[in-house]
Design a protein around this motif. Structure first.
Motif, short mmCIF file in Angstrom:
data_model
loop_
_atom_site.label_atom_id
_atom_site.label_comp_id
_atom_site.label_asym_id
_atom_site.label_seq_id
_atom_site.Cartn_x
_atom_site.Cartn_y
_atom_site.Cartn_z
N VAL A 98 -36.48 -6.85 18.22
CA VAL A 98 -35.04 -6.61 18.24
C VAL A 98 -34.70 -5.25 18.85
CG1 VAL A 98 -32.98 -6.36 16.79
CG2 VAL A 98 -34.66 -8.12 16.27
N GLU A 99 -35.47 -4.24 18.53
CA GLU A 99 -35.18 -2.89 19.02
C GLU A 99 -35.39 -2.74 20.54
OE1 GLU A 99 -39.47 -2.85 17.60
OE2 GLU A 99 -37.59 -3.68 16.88
N LEU A 100 -36.02 -3.73 21.17
CA LEU A 100 -36.27 -3.67 22.61
C LEU A 100 -35.33 -4.55 23.43
CD1 LEU A 100 -40.18 -3.60 22.62
CD2 LEU A 100 -38.58 -1.68 22.82
N VAL A 101 -34.40 -5.26 22.77
CA VAL A 101 -33.43 -6.08 23.49
C VAL A 101 -32.57 -5.16 24.35
CG1 VAL A 101 -31.42 -7.59 23.26
CG2 VAL A 101 -33.41 -7.91 21.77
N ASP A 102 -32.42 -5.50 25.62
CA ASP A 102 -31.64 -4.69 26.57
C ASP A 102 -30.71 -5.61 27.33
OD1 ASP A 102 -30.64 -3.15 28.65
OD2 ASP A 102 -32.56 -2.23 29.15
N ASN A 103 -29.44 -5.61 26.99
CA ASN A 103 -28.45 -6.44 27.68
C ASN A 103 -27.51 -5.60 28.56
OD1 ASN A 103 -29.35 -8.90 26.58
ND2 ASN A 103 -28.32 -8.42 24.66
N ASP A 104 -27.87 -4.34 28.77
CA ASP A 104 -27.03 -3.47 29.58
C ASP A 104 -27.17 -3.81 31.06
OD1 ASP A 104 -26.15 -2.13 27.33
OD2 ASP A 104 -27.68 -0.57 27.49
N PRO A 105 -26.12 -3.53 31.84
CA PRO A 105 -26.21 -3.79 33.28
C PRO A 105 -27.18 -2.83 33.96
CG PRO A 105 -24.16 -2.66 32.74
CD PRO A 105 -24.84 -2.97 31.43
N LEU A 106 -27.46 -3.11 35.22
CA LEU A 106 -28.29 -2.21 36.01
C LEU A 106 -27.65 -0.83 36.05
CD1 LEU A 106 -29.09 -4.51 39.06
CD2 LEU A 106 -30.69 -3.82 37.25
N GLU A 107 -28.48 0.19 36.16
CA GLU A 107 -27.96 1.54 36.28
C GLU A 107 -27.46 1.74 37.71
OE1 GLU A 107 -30.21 4.56 34.25
OE2 GLU A 107 -31.24 3.02 33.08
N GLN A 108 -26.29 2.34 37.81
CA GLN A 108 -25.63 2.51 39.10
C GLN A 108 -25.79 3.94 39.60
OE1 GLN A 108 -24.20 -0.07 40.76
NE2 GLN A 108 -24.83 -1.41 39.07
N PRO A 109 -25.77 4.15 40.88
CA PRO A 109 -25.75 3.12 41.91
C PRO A 109 -27.13 2.50 42.08
CG PRO A 109 -25.89 5.29 42.93
CD PRO A 109 -25.79 5.51 41.44
N VAL A 110 -27.16 1.24 42.50
CA VAL A 110 -28.42 0.55 42.76
C VAL A 110 -28.83 0.90 44.18
CG1 VAL A 110 -29.62 -1.65 42.92
CG2 VAL A 110 -27.88 -1.31 41.15
N ASP A 111 -29.89 1.66 44.31
CA ASP A 111 -30.40 2.09 45.61
C ASP A 111 -31.72 1.36 45.85
OD1 ASP A 111 -30.87 3.46 47.98
OD2 ASP A 111 -31.69 5.22 46.96
N GLU A 112 -31.68 0.30 46.66
CA GLU A 112 -32.85 -0.54 46.90
C GLU A 112 -33.90 0.21 47.71
OE1 GLU A 112 -33.53 -4.26 49.74
OE2 GLU A 112 -32.31 -4.80 47.99
N GLN A 113 -35.09 0.39 47.10
CA GLN A 113 -36.21 1.02 47.80
C GLN A 113 -36.75 0.11 48.90
OE1 GLN A 113 -35.87 4.45 46.13
NE2 GLN A 113 -37.57 4.15 47.47
N PHE A 114 -36.89 -1.19 48.55
CA PHE A 114 -37.36 -2.18 49.52
C PHE A 114 -37.08 -3.56 48.97
CE2 PHE A 114 -41.16 -0.98 47.01
CZ PHE A 114 -41.57 -2.20 46.53
N ARG A 115 -37.18 -4.55 49.83
CA ARG A 115 -37.06 -5.96 49.45
C ARG A 115 -38.47 -6.46 49.19
NH1 ARG A 115 -33.20 -8.23 47.27
NH2 ARG A 115 -33.26 -10.46 47.44
#
Length: 187
Positions: A77-94
């Motif tokens: 339970v203590e590890l459940v994470d429903n938060d959105p991605l941290e912004q800004p999302v800076d893609e390192q690579f695809r």
């Protein structure tokens, strides 16, 4: 040139999240350690396959006599994470390829993500020789995460993947909010 390794060992957070509306979502694997955040893009199918394989690996370890690595059967339970991605999302690579492993020395799950690598060939190139070419990726993501965090990661990932557009009961294809042209329905 040596590969740039984005390595996070025991990261504070590892999640799959999306940006965009269902049907147009972009999936990201994002890891944070302190103030350092690494985000790599990947496909929905890659996300689902990674979560399923993590669950399989953890279930196999849990089935080991005495569960020596204390693998939880469900998400703590203590590890459940429903938060959105941290912004800004800076893609390192695809992401092109992903490997999954287990480090017995540290009792951690190991995830490696590698970028898509494009190879330029001309009309005279013997394509059968491409199998033997070894290419050093310009960068990669290397994560080592404990079993509880890995179980939480897999659960969240499967929930994120399943949160897309509803599927048609007839053909199984995703339905858009403004309609769906089903080839199997009678109407």
């Amino acid at each position: 040139m040596p590969t740039l390794v984005h390595e996070l060992d025991w990261p504070d957070r590892v999640v799959i999240g999306t940006v965009g509306a269902p049907g147009q979502r972009t999936f990201y694997l994002q890891a944070r350690s302190g103030r350092r955040i690494v985000s790599v893009g990947l496909e929905k199918g890659q996300s689902a396959a990674l979560a399923e394989k993590i669950d399989e690996l953890l279930d196999g370890l849990m089935a080991t006599e005495g569960n020596p690595f204390s693998v939880p059967a469900t998400t703590p339970v203590e590890l459940v994470d429903n938060d959105p991605l941290e912004q800004p999302v800076d893609e390192q690579f695809r992401t092109g390829g992903i490997s999954l492993g287990w480090d017995y020395a540290t009792a951690q799950l190991v995830i490696e993500a590698f970028p898509i690598i494009e190879i330029e060939v001309d009309a005279d190139t013997d394509l059968s020789s491409l199998d033997s070419i070894e290419i050093e990726p310009p960068e990669m993501l290397l994560l080592r995460i404990p079993v509880g965090a890995a179980r939480a990661f897999a659960k969240r990932t499967l929930e994120v993947v399943g949160a897309g557009r509803p599927l048609c009961a007839f053909c199984g294809e995703p339905m858009d909010p403004d309609g769906h042209d089903c080839i199997l329905s009678e109407g």
